[in-house]
Design an enzyme around this catalytic site. Structure first.
Site, mmCIF file in Angstrom:
data_model
loop_
_atom_site.group_PDB
_atom_site.id
_atom_site.type_symbol
_atom_site.label_atom_id
_atom_site.label_comp_id
_atom_site.label_asym_id
_atom_site.label_seq_id
_atom_site.Cartn_x
_atom_site.Cartn_y
_atom_site.Cartn_z
ATOM 1 N N LYS A 81 -2.750 6.528 1.788
ATOM 2 C CA LYS A 81 -2.577 7.104 3.122
ATOM 3 C C LYS A 81 -1.695 8.346 3.075
ATOM 4 O O LYS A 81 -0.673 8.462 3.765
ATOM 5 C CB LYS A 81 -2.017 6.065 4.101
ATOM 6 C CG LYS A 81 -3.068 5.053 4.531
ATOM 7 C CD LYS A 81 -2.595 4.177 5.674
ATOM 8 C CE LYS A 81 -2.593 4.874 7.009
ATOM 9 N NZ LYS A 81 -3.958 5.139 7.513
ATOM 10 N N ARG A 93 0.833 -1.211 0.000
ATOM 11 C CA ARG A 93 0.000 0.000 0.000
ATOM 12 C C ARG A 93 0.860 1.250 0.000
ATOM 13 O O ARG A 93 0.530 2.240 -0.655
ATOM 14 C CB ARG A 93 -0.952 -0.019 1.188
ATOM 15 C CG ARG A 93 -1.973 1.101 1.156
ATOM 16 C CD ARG A 93 -3.047 0.913 2.197
ATOM 17 N NE ARG A 93 -2.512 0.950 3.556
ATOM 18 C CZ ARG A 93 -3.257 0.787 4.650
ATOM 19 N NH1 ARG A 93 -4.561 0.567 4.534
ATOM 20 N NH2 ARG A 93 -2.716 0.833 5.845
ATOM 21 N N GLU A 140 -16.409 6.275 4.020
ATOM 22 C CA GLU A 140 -15.806 5.654 5.189
ATOM 23 C C GLU A 140 -15.862 6.604 6.370
ATOM 24 O O GLU A 140 -16.237 7.769 6.235
ATOM 25 C CB GLU A 140 -14.367 5.213 4.918
ATOM 26 C CG GLU A 140 -13.402 6.317 4.558
ATOM 27 C CD GLU A 140 -11.983 5.780 4.327
ATOM 28 O OE1 GLU A 140 -11.219 5.751 5.309
ATOM 29 O OE2 GLU A 140 -11.662 5.401 3.197
#
Length: 388
Positions: free
Chosen positions: A235, A133, A271
């Site tokens: 992120k 990620r 989310e």
């Protein structure tokens, strides 16, 4: 000031020149194997026993900064390759005022945890997923990135060096935060000329002040967490400050956190501020698809796989707000929060209650996942990395 192990500091300094006659790959392998061995020696009788802990009130551990002893740092050279990393005492980071991370937000972070078992081992969970990620996020932000091997090895070294800060079983975890940032100076908008990968750690308890109690979530219809084509699916450090205003407003009204809707139509679920969301209706578990605006959480993916293994039908798709208000059960997932049940959700003037407790789906999935992470349940998926 945190006291550090002088033997480890000497080890780190002595290892710096050792690569002069080796290839980079050989040097890195030699360094990491010797460092791991020496770390095990440096953290034995002269500093503390393997069964000894740092002086922390483990029974009242919240989710805040309690710096562990050591950080791991690795620099990227001008040719885009990361040099060998090193452990050093925890301390402030020196940055140029014109560094890309400070001026343009060119930075990413990851989060993972170390778990202590009853027999003193440390277990790490799906580090390869965090590494992959970070690579995806680095590509999006035009940054070079450590390899999966370098990432995993660095996390293992950091966890081992800070072992005494890992809470006793059942008291919490050692939260480990890898960061990748444009540390080099740049005035115009462009990628940085230098990059720094660093990792620090802190013992933590529950993320939410409610602990394991059900959360109360407010559906936000004014502010948005992410937009199509943006950076919501990685992120990036730029994703999180924009949610602070909505979070503060919700918490001032007594809510635990905020659930965001899609920015285009304000009708589909996205989310929560720092975690993914799941709905349960009968035997069907649904979660919003990761379409670029939703973070592909490591815990999210793990829960999906576990649920399917145990006979649930799992759907990843667009979920209208109406389905949320009609669900039997709702829960959130994330590295920091684990699997957190939602007791109520409020949208405008409507408040809905959901099933919670021992018979809930979220409790079942939580028990399986935590059992694997802590070594109570056998890992048959190859998700666990053990270090001693």
């Amino acid at each position: 000031m945190i006291q550090t192990n002088s033997g480890l500091r000497s080890l780190v300094q002595s290892l710096r020149p050792m690569t002069s006659s080796l290839s980079k790959l050989e040097a890195y392998s030699c360094y990491t194997s010797q460092a791991a061995s020496a770390l095990q020696q440096a953290t034995k009788p002269n500093s503390y026993r393997e069964d000894e802990y740092a002086k922390v009130d483990w029974d009242n551990l919240g989710f805040g900064i309690t710096p562990a002893d050591f950080v791991y740092t690795m620099k990227c050279s001008i040719d885009g390759k990361f040099e060998q990393g090193e452990l050093a005492p925890y301390g402030n980071v020196e940055l140029s005022p014109s560094s890309a991370v400070l001026n343009y937000g060119q930075g990413l972070y990851e989060g993972t945890k170390a778990y202590r078992t009853d027999d003193g081992r440390l277990l790490l969970f799906r580090l390869d997923r965090n590494a992959a990620r970070m690579k995806m996020g680095a590509d999006r932000l035009c940054m070079p990135c450590p390899s999966i091997y370098q990432f995993v090895d660095a996390v293992k070294q950091t966890a081992l060096a800070n072992k005494r800060w890992t809470p006793p079983p059942g008291k919490g975890t050692l939260y480990i935060r890898p960061l990748l940032m444009g540390s080099g100076p740049i005035l115009g908008l462009a990628p940085a000329p230098e990059y720094t990968f660093l990792i620090y750690a802190s013992p933590v308890g529950n993320y939410f002040k409610e602990g394991l109690k059900p959360l109360s979530i407010y559906v936000e219809d004014e502010f948005h967490r992410a937009t199509r084509g943006g950076a919501g699916g990685i992120k990036s450090i730029t994703n999180y400050a924009p949610v602070l205003k909505a979070m503060a407003r919700a918490k001032s009204r007594g809510f635990s956190d905020v659930l965001y809707l899609d920015s285009a139509n304000k009708k589909n679920l996205e989310e929560v501020s720092s975690c993914n969301i799941f709905l349960v209706k009968g035997n069907v578990i649904s979660t919003p698809a990761t379409n670029g605006t939703i973070l592909p959480g490591v815990t999210r993916r793990s829960i999906i796989e576990i649920a399917r293994d145990h006979g649930y039908q799992v759907e990843e798709r667009a979920i209208p707000l109406d389905e949320l208000m009609d669900a039997d059960e709702v829960f959130c997932t994330g590295t920091a929060v684990g699997v957190a049940p939602v007791g109520t959700i409020t949208y405008q003037d409507r408040r809905v209650e959901y099933r919670v407790g021992e018979e809930s789906v979220s409790r079942e999935l939580y028990s399986i996942l935590e059992g694997m992470k802590t070594g109570v349940i056998e890992d048959k998926k190859g998700w666990i990395t053990e270090i001693q």
